[in-house]
Design a protein around this motif. Structure first.
Motif: not given
Lengths: 235, 717, 85
Positions: A7, A9-13, A15-16, A33-34, A52, A54, A63, B151, B237, B240-241, B327, B420, B422, B438, C67
């Motif tokens: 995971v 920060p910004g991952s969103n799949c 849990l899928d 965790w990353h 997404f 970062y 990143m 995003a 972004f 989401k956090l 976070w 997204v 699912t 879910r 980077l």
């Protein structure tokens, strides 16, 4: 199958993927965790999920590729165990150097969310053994930067080395640029590393793993991995 | 420093009410704060009395209006939190950011209930594609929704998109969010106690959108450029956090109360919590993490995005702080809940604002605008109608399929990640969007509707029909409605005729909510939707949430396979007045009788639900915009199959083929289900009108259009 | 001392620049017939401390390598400016 889903920060799949693996195989996957330095003991499969990371700022995956956990992922890949990067995870894998190339903006200059068709080019990888070679999968994509790019001579090299696992195609399996939603070179939708244990793909197998979602063409990918790992553990 | 109350956005009578309540002169900062909090956008001063007409109770209602969102019971201990909110004015000025922050704001409303945001819907009323300005606004709005929603990882699963010239300079962006929440774990904004801390989590505070709420409460000026500094910038972004962070803090039981920071930022969130909890609150401006140097009143009113206000017990602050740090979010205790009933802000050790919390967070006196029924009946010329020959039907149908309100919207929704999480079972582009919860596997149907043309003709019946247009597809698919949310988009209420239209619309919505037991659990009002070029049509946007029975899959709305009988359930002719046909052809403008018949709707509802649950049909589609022929065309287009209508010439009227209004639907019924289907619909008008098959849409032996041609028209090729 | 590293990142020769192509076409459409080619990249400005210009430039180069730039598809150029307070 012991799976670690990274995971960022910004991952969103993330849990899928956990849900798909659990409904496909009945096994739980761990979220990692990353910022961690180590993968959980006994990790067999590592998944870098879509999303997404970062915010996709700077360059998609750039990143995330510098996260502390990546060192452990590279080691894991080096030991021959499977690493799967889906969508943003594919972008992270190219940024880490585990896979060649880069994913550039779609030629449509728009985000595309849709079902597409891909043809299985290889079924001799840990990820695809339960597919037929040439099998056409109906599977979703959802990305803005999915146009696979590699300079000409290097592209020729990975073609010769048979590193392409999935190509965009027509519903009947014909590969042609007109069936590529994003303009990827040689219609590339997924590639492996030289050893074949690291796969990056733009389509989302976790979105095609339950009939209620409209396709189960992603299911054999999880089942292939599980079978491959069982075989490896036996020998 | 003495400030003119008018420049703070207050009227003379409001200003004197303030002096009376305070028994003193408000200072500069207090005046600015009250100016924003007493604006239409924050206070609902023009509509509070009207909104109280909405029925809001029902056994399925877990949380009605008054919180950040309403919640309905979705079974097995899980609830659906949902709400729609407008972001019209910001989207007219800066379409990308306006729409994006609209999405961000509604997501935080759902999050504030302790729910995980699970789906988005968008109601968009856009200007004509022929206007380059309107087209640019539309493009920016769609890209803004995509940029933010994708995003942040919440799928956009459907919505409503319509086009009219009246939205050219004043597009409507109504974003709806749905979230899933465990019923025994709902967060409230009315549970703060003295001694608790006010904790701000999220982005740093800057000068974004200062007094944006006041901006949304006035008409758009000629020079929208000058309004630009007020538009906020969204960062999906960080959002989401923020979602993951707040849900993690909540899962550990560390949140006493929560409120999102939208309009009027810290002031509205903290004063509303205090007012609803019956406490006071003291905020120290110096403790707010800032992006730039700001005055205390600016800090109080900043609309910087991606911030939440949490109320927590002091001993939990460290743990909350470490979760926020994980976070990568700012986290600061910026004040304390008090017992004096005051909203206080301090800076540099001295008090800069001290106002009764109730007065700030809910005290604006209501405004009773005069209401007057518009005197002049519109006398549009009417070309009149009669039986149609097939060439006229062909041309009309082709024009309808090409109409931007009817034609393929995939160019819009494919830019949204609608898959997204699912859970998307029925994707955008269908009459009902369906997602799976879910946690309990249950399916939720969602619809969004607006029909400003019908509301322009008769605001009561038009609003009722709008609501019913959102209900009927749910029933047809097999979902029982649970509750409704709405966004009332109207021009200035200060014009008595405008206000009458608003009143009548609210009564129309309230009638349906009461008659069919579909309570209103949340909503939003957006007034002053006008600019120098004109005003918008009355546009109530209705969102309805429904629940499918366990293990029941939604009945299809656009697939035909093989030869099946086509039935029309409902009256043969519809009504042309206010229909797309009348708008496109200028004919039948006054034809047919508009009615609202709740008993008939209710009867339609139970039969439709029984049909879906009994698996008595393979496809059901409501007859809505464009009428019967349009509904049938959509089935032909997506299933690539033709059909034949068995109609005799005297029946072939525009009212039958293109009429709208009322409970009418087409069904495809396989032979084996005929008896069951007819039994179910016994006592309701129902008639076999044709059968599917072949490659064209025909009436009798006359071909109207080949399916291939219909597909081309619909896709705009 | 404080320096500004002004970094331009742009698509490498041979890499399809979809944005540049689209903007080029649009310029042509609205009458700028003289336009031959458009490239779109990004501008990154880093405020950093260094003992001299050379050290600032070395640091910025390293940032690009580590980077900021993907040299498979991007080229870059760096300009260093001293900030006089």
């Amino acid at each position: 199958m012991n799976t670690s889903v990274i995971v960022f920060p910004g991952s969103n799949c993330d849990l899928d993927v956990v849900h798909a693996i659990s409904s496909a195989l009945g096994t739980q996957a761990d979220l990692v965790w990353h910022d961690d330095n180590e993968l959980p003991q006994g990790t067999e499969l590592v998944v870098l999920p879509g999303g997404f990371s970062y915010g996709d700022y700077l360059r998609c995956g750039a990143m995330a590729a510098k996260s502390p956990i990546i060192r452990a992922v590279i080691e894991h890949a080096g030991s021959g165990l499977p690493v799967l990067g889906i969508c943003n995870g594919f972008q992270v894998l190219t940024e880490t150097g585990l896979l060649p190339g880069a994913l550039l903006a779609n030629r449509t200059l728009s985000f595309i969310c849709d079902f597409c068709h891909v043809r299985v080019e290889r079924n001799d990888t840990p990820f695809t053994s339960l597919y037929r070679k040439g099998q056409v999968l109906r599977i979703p994509i959802a990305h803005y930067e999915g146009m696979y790019f590699l300079p000409g001579d290097e592209l020729a090299k990975i073609e010769t080395a048979n590193r392409i696992v999935f190509r965009y195609c027509s519903p009947e399996g014909e590969v042609d640029d007109s069936f590529s939603p994003n303009g990827a070179l040689n219609c590339i939708a997924g590639i492996t590393n030289e050893a074949g244990n690291v796969l990056g793909m733009m389509p989302h197998p976790e979105r095609a793993s339950e009939s209620i979602l409209g396709s189960v063409d992603g299911l054999p990918l999880w089942q292939s991995l599980s079978r491959w790992l069982e075989g490896r553990n036996r020998s | 420093m003495k400030t003119d109350f008018r420049s703070a956005g207050l009227t003379a009578s409001e200003y004197s009410a303030i002096r009376e309540l305070l028994q003193r002169e408000p200072n500069f900062a207090e005046l600015r704060i009250l100016g924003v909090m007493w604006s239409e956008h924050c206070s609902y001063k023009s509509t509070r009395r009207l909104l109280s007409l909405f029925p809001k109770d029902g056994e399925q209602v877990v949380q009605g209006p008054g919180e950040n969102a309403g919640i309905v019971d979705a079974g097995d201990g899980w609830g659906i939190a949902f709400k729609v909110e407008s972001h019209n004015h910001p989207s007219a000025v800066a379409p990308y950011q306006g729409a994006a922050t609209g999405v961000g704001g509604i997501i935080r409303d759902i999050l504030a209930m302790g729910a995980r945001p699970a789906a988005l819907m968008d109601g968009l009323c856009l200007g004509l594609k022929t206007s380059s300005r309107a087209a640019a606004l539309a493009d920016g709005i769609v890209k803004g929704i995509a940029g933010y929603g994708n995003a942040v990882g919440v799928p956009t699963i459907g919505g409503k998109t319509l086009y009219s010239e009246c939205y050219n300079g004043n597009p409507l962006v109504n974003a709806m969010c749905l979230g899933t929440v465990k019923l025994d774990n709902i967060v409230s904004s009315r549970t703060a106690l003295p001694g608790h801390l006010a904790v701000l989590i999220g982005s740093r505070t800057g000068r974004d959108g200062i007094a944006g709420a006041a901006f949304a409460s006035s008409e758009l000026s000629d020079d929208t450029r000058s309004s630009r500094p007020q538009v906020q910038i969204g960062d999906p972004f960080v959002e989401k956090l923020l979602i993951e962070c707040c849900l993690e803090i909540h899962s550990k039981g560390l949140i006493v109360a929560m409120q999102d920071m939208g309009a009027a930022g810290i002031t509205s969130s903290s004063s509303e919590i205090a007012a609803k909890s019956g406490t006071g609150i003291r905020i120290e401006a110096d403790l707010v993490p800032l992006r730039e140097k700001m005055e205390p009143w600016e800090i109080a009113l900043s609309e910087s995005q991606e911030r939440m206000l949490l109320i927590a017990e002091p001993e939990h602050l460290d743990e909350i702080g470490s979760i926020a740090a994980k976070w990568q979010l700012e986290c600061a205790a910026i004040g304390e809940v008090t017992d004096d009933g005051l909203f206080v802000m301090t800076s540099g050790g001295s008090t800069v604002v001290s106002l009764p919390a109730e007065m700030v967070g809910g005290g604006c006196p209501p405004v009773l605008w005069p209401s007057k029924r518009p005197s002049s009946e519109t006398t549009l010329p009417d070309g009149g109608t009669g039986p149609l020959d097939s060439s006229v039907i062909r041309e009309t149908l082709a024009a309808i399929l090409r109409d931007p309100g009817i034609s393929d919207k995939s160019a819009i929704y494919k830019q949204y990640d609608y898959m997204v999480q699912t859970g998307t079972v029925v994707p955008p582009g269908r009459s009902v969007s369906v997602f799976r919860v879910r946690q309990n596997g249950r399916l939720i149907g969602v619809t969004m509707e607006a029909d400003p043309w019908k509301c322009s003709i008769d605001p009561f019946k038009g609003a009722a029909e709008t609501f019913l247009k959102a209900l009927r597809p749910l029933w047809l698919s097999g979902a029982a409605h649970l509750g409704m949310t709405n966004c009332l988009n109207y021009p200035s209420p200060e014009n008595p005729e405008n206000f009458w239209v608003l009143e009548e619309s609210v009564k129309g919505l309230a009638a349906v909510a009461g008659d069919l037991s579909c309570p209103v659990v949340s909503g939003n009002v957006s007034l002053y939707n006008e600019n120098p070029e004109g005003k918008i049509m009355p546009t109530p946007m209705v969102g309805v949430v429904g629940l499918f029975e366990k293990n029941l899959l939604p009945l299809e709305d656009q697939s035909a396979s093989g030869r099946e009988d086509i039935f029309l359930a409902g009256d043969l002719p519809g009504t042309l007045e206010g229909s797309l046909f009348a708008r496109l052809t200028g004919n039948g403008v006054h034809e047919g009788r508009i009615s609202y018949d709740p008993a008939k709707e209710s009867s339609f509802m139970s039969r439709a639900l029984e049909t879906a649950r009994g698996d008595l049909a393979t496809c059901a589609r409501p007859i809505a915009g464009g009428g019967l022929l349009t509904a049938l065309s959509r089935i032909c287009i997506s299933s690539n199959m033709g059909l034949t209508l068995l109609l005799e010439p005297p029946e072939i009227t525009p009212g039958l083929l293109f009429g709208e209004w009322g409970p009418r639907a087409v069904y495809l019924v396989p032979e084996g289900s005929l008896n069951g289907f007819l039994e179910t619909w016994d006592g309701f008008p129902v008639k076999k009108i044709g059968f599917t098959g072949d490659s064209s849409l025909s009436i009798g032996d006359r071909e109207i259009l080949p399916v291939k041609k219909m597909q081309k028209c619909w896709r705009g090729e | 001392m404080n320096y500004l590293a002004k970094i331009l990142v742009f698509p490498r020769e041979g890499v399809l620049d979809t944005q540049g192509k689209a903007v080029g076409k649009a310029l042509g459409r609205i009458g700028f017939s003289s336009v031959k080619d458009v490239k779109i990249g990004k501008y990154i400005q880093v405020n950093l401390e260094a003992k001299d210009e050379k050290e600032a430039e070395t640091a910025a180069e390293e940032m690009c390598r580590e980077l900021l730039v993907n040299d498979l598809v991007e080229d870059h150029s760096i300009r260093i400016e001293r900030i006089v307070l």
